[in-house]
Design an enzyme around this catalytic site. Structure first.
Site, PDB file in Angstrom:
ATOM      1  N   HIS A  38      40.434  20.860  32.933  1.00  0.00           N
ATOM      2  CA  HIS A  38      40.883  22.206  32.598  1.00  0.00           C
ATOM      3  C   HIS A  38      40.758  22.445  31.089  1.00  0.00           C
ATOM      4  O   HIS A  38      41.475  21.837  30.297  1.00  0.00           O
ATOM      5  CB  HIS A  38      42.347  22.344  33.045  1.00  0.00           C
ATOM      6  N   HIS A  80      39.695  30.613  26.104  1.00  0.00           N
ATOM      7  CA  HIS A  80      40.544  30.972  27.249  1.00  0.00           C
ATOM      8  C   HIS A  80      40.983  32.428  27.225  1.00  0.00           C
ATOM      9  O   HIS A  80      41.042  33.094  28.254  1.00  0.00           O
ATOM     10  CB  HIS A  80      41.792  30.084  27.309  1.00  0.00           C
TER      11      HIS A  80
END
Ligand code: CA
Length: 368
Positions: A38, A80
């Site tokens: 991630h 992100h």
């Protein structure tokens, strides 16, 4: 029917039964569970830095995640948020170049050229302490703020890093690309999904056999990718529909200037997986959508979501597994217990984690 044909027919039948049996055994074997790094090995190095991606590759993650947003000059960068202020020094370098969003100053990637973004220092995620006005790490145990040198990278740079490492190590580690906030990019007159898919195609990601997943929180956009963009670009890649809570404002439309979040409630109701299976290969739910937060160590409460997804043939890849302080739900004894609950007691197909080394080792240990 002659004598030679008859046994040959049975032999074929036997072989096909064996093939389907071994496929089934494989499907149920622990080695099929995938570990998605991630934002890279983000538990150890600043999220989405190339260094965090190289580390995730060395840790043998099955896939490494890219979140993709667009710059003012139409370049794709791996970040992100569609703003720069949580992980860079943009507010110090370009103090006036912000927009006000819901009462907060935000420095949007779309307002900066790639060259400007490259001039910034990237770091661990931080917030500004309202009292001291100082930067405060979101995960204090992780890599220290603004130490060493990290930069925002482009999608191409990251693909070349992973493909290069695949070549030099002989591994085949995949990409897991999230197209961020298509609604926002559309308001800015950009088609982020199309540009992303064109780059992926150029780097050889064209078919469902290629080691790549595309993920998106926007169900209308995921459908559009499947129904329009794939045929238009003559490609077909595996798609994951991410599931958000409505109040996260993952997808927004404006009514009289006020932001109204897209309503995700239908995705958690019976029958939703049947709708999603028409255009996606799997779903990416938030952990509490699968294991209720009402769960206790003595009594785990599983929601119907996993069963319904699997009944429709959908993969289930929940997010996000972190071992940091305060990030282990009360129903799990520790990080490994949390992994065990999701991967083996519930039976998800893969997980997004900031600690890919621990998840890879855990799954390997379960196989032996
Ligand atoms: Ca993501």
């Amino acid at each position: 029917m002659n004598n030679t044909y008859f046994p040959a027919f049975f032999l074929l039948l036997l072989i096909s039964t064996m093939i389907s049996l071994s496929a089934e055994t494989l499907a149920n074997s622990p080695s099929d569970k995938i570990v998605i790094a991630h934002r890279g090995a983000s538990g150890y190095l600043p999220e989405h830095s190339l260094e965090a991606k190289a580390m995730a590759h060395a840790m043998n993650s099955d896939y490494i995640e890219q979140d993709v947003v667009m710059t003012k000059d139409n370049q794709l960068v791996v970040l992100h948020d569609h703003y720069l202020d949580r992980v860079t020094d943009v507010m110090d370098v370009f103090p006036k170049r912000f927009r006000m969003v819901m009462g907060k100053k935000r420095w949007f990637a779309i307002d900066f050229t790639l060259k400007e973004i490259k001039s910034l220092q990237m770091t661990e995620g931080f917030t500004i302490d309202p009292k001291t006005h100082k930067k405060k790490a979101i995960f204090p145990e992780r890599f220290p703020l603004f130490k060493s040198t990290f930069k925002v990278s482009t999608l191409q740079q990251e693909i070349e890093l992973i493909q290069g490492l695949n070549k030099s190590t002989g591994k085949n580690i995949g990409l897991y690309v999230e197209i961020k906030a298509p609604w926002f990019h559309k308001l800015e007159g950009r088609d982020i999904s199309k540009v992303t898919l064109e780059i992926l195609k150029k780097y050889g990601y064209k078919s469902r056999q290629d080691k790549i997943f595309i993920q998106c929180f926007d169900p209308e956009e995921t459908r559009r990718i499947h129904d329009e963009l794939f045929p238009q670009l003559h490609i077909s890649l595996k798609l994951i529909q991410l599931i958000a809570m409505t109040d996260w404002y993952e997808k927004v439309r404006f009514v009289n200037g006020k932001p109204v979040p897209y309503n995700y409630d239908w995705m958690l109701k019976p029958g939703a997986m049947k709708k999603i299976t028409r255009y996606a290969d799997g779903v990416g739910p938030w952990k509490p959508m699968l294991v209720s937060d009402q769960s206790t160590k003595e009594h785990l409460v599983f929601t119907p979501l996993l069963k319904e997804a699997h009944a429709e043939g959908l993969l289930v890849h929940p997010y996000t597994f972190r071992k940091d302080q305060g990030r282990i739900p009360a129903y799990a004894k520790d990080f490994y217990d949390l992994l065990d609950i999701f991967l083996y007691q519930l039976g998800v197909d893969g997980i997004f984690t900031d600690y890919p080394d621990l998840a890879v080792a855990f799954i390997k240990g379960k196989e032996n």
